[in-house]
Write a protein that holds these residues in place. Sequence first.
Motif, short mmCIF file in Angstrom:
data_model
loop_
_atom_site.label_atom_id
_atom_site.label_comp_id
_atom_site.label_asym_id
_atom_site.label_seq_id
_atom_site.Cartn_x
_atom_site.Cartn_y
_atom_site.Cartn_z
N GLY A 123 0.46 18.23 -7.40
CA GLY A 123 1.43 17.42 -8.13
C GLY A 123 1.84 16.16 -7.39
O GLY A 123 2.73 15.44 -7.83
N LEU A 124 1.18 15.87 -6.29
CA LEU A 124 1.50 14.69 -5.48
C LEU A 124 0.60 13.51 -5.88
O LEU A 124 -0.53 13.72 -6.31
CB LEU A 124 1.31 15.00 -4.00
N PRO A 125 1.07 12.28 -5.68
CA PRO A 125 0.26 11.09 -6.05
C PRO A 125 -0.81 10.78 -4.99
O PRO A 125 -0.88 9.69 -4.44
CB PRO A 125 1.31 9.98 -6.13
N LEU A 126 -1.64 11.75 -4.72
CA LEU A 126 -2.61 11.64 -3.62
C LEU A 126 -3.64 10.52 -3.80
O LEU A 126 -4.00 9.89 -2.80
CB LEU A 126 -3.28 12.99 -3.38
N PRO A 127 -4.12 10.24 -5.01
CA PRO A 127 -5.06 9.11 -5.12
C PRO A 127 -4.46 7.79 -4.60
O PRO A 127 -5.14 7.02 -3.94
CB PRO A 127 -5.38 9.04 -6.61
N LEU A 128 -3.19 7.56 -4.88
CA LEU A 128 -2.54 6.33 -4.42
C LEU A 128 -2.39 6.30 -2.90
O LEU A 128 -2.37 5.23 -2.29
CB LEU A 128 -1.16 6.18 -5.06
N LEU A 129 -2.29 7.48 -2.29
CA LEU A 129 -2.09 7.56 -0.84
C LEU A 129 -3.39 7.63 -0.06
O LEU A 129 -3.46 7.15 1.07
CB LEU A 129 -1.25 8.80 -0.50
N LEU A 130 -4.43 8.23 -0.63
CA LEU A 130 -5.66 8.49 0.12
C LEU A 130 -6.81 7.53 -0.16
O LEU A 130 -7.59 7.23 0.74
CB LEU A 130 -6.13 9.93 -0.16
N VAL A 131 -6.93 7.07 -1.39
CA VAL A 131 -8.07 6.22 -1.74
C VAL A 131 -8.00 4.84 -1.07
O VAL A 131 -9.00 4.40 -0.48
CB VAL A 131 -8.25 6.12 -3.27
N PRO A 132 -6.88 4.12 -1.13
CA PRO A 132 -6.87 2.78 -0.51
C PRO A 132 -7.24 2.74 0.97
O PRO A 132 -8.07 1.90 1.37
CB PRO A 132 -5.45 2.27 -0.77
N PRO A 133 -6.70 3.65 1.81
CA PRO A 133 -7.11 3.58 3.22
C PRO A 133 -8.61 3.84 3.43
O PRO A 133 -9.25 3.16 4.24
CB PRO A 133 -6.28 4.66 3.91
N MET A 134 -9.17 4.82 2.70
CA MET A 134 -10.60 5.09 2.86
C MET A 134 -11.42 3.91 2.37
O MET A 134 -12.38 3.49 3.03
CB MET A 134 -11.00 6.37 2.11
#
Length: 173
Positions: A123-134
């Motif tokens: 339920g966390l906004p993980l795409p917003l947190l993980l995709v940009p740095p990678m």
Amino acid sequence: MADSPRGEDAALVAVQSALADRPGVLVGARALSHFGEHSIGWLAVSALGALLAPRKRREWLAVGFGAFAAHATAVVIKRVVRRERPHHPSIVVNVGTPSRLSFPSAHATSTAAASILMARVTGLPLPLLLVPPMALSRLVLGVHYPSDVITGVAVGAVVAKTVAVAADRAEGD
């Protein structure tokens, strides 16, 4: 003297000029590169999630399956397209790669798929947190063009959606 970089080469040079010399950026980008290689890091996260949350085991295993399927899809596309990695003299390559093929970024592909599927579990906004740095790390390291990364994210999203639909159908059976 080499020609001035243009187009995506110029974009890579600009990203590297703006970020690569900042403290911790290359170390972090290399760490992300090693984590994402062959989607190993995402497979480990999936396995850990399945172990620690047995009631959500299927969902966590879907994360691993999605990350691996996204990586495999990227590899197939790479072998069909056969675009070579950036090689303009102004671009600094800051990490080794397992192949000379660039399109799409398998790191961006598997990260997009894993983060989208993990967001379903947590339920966390993980795409917003993980995709940009990678995605940005692939540019900082000089191993992908921006279009490789953008396409990788899109392919990863499609794979994640496909895995999510299949998982929902399997759960309904």
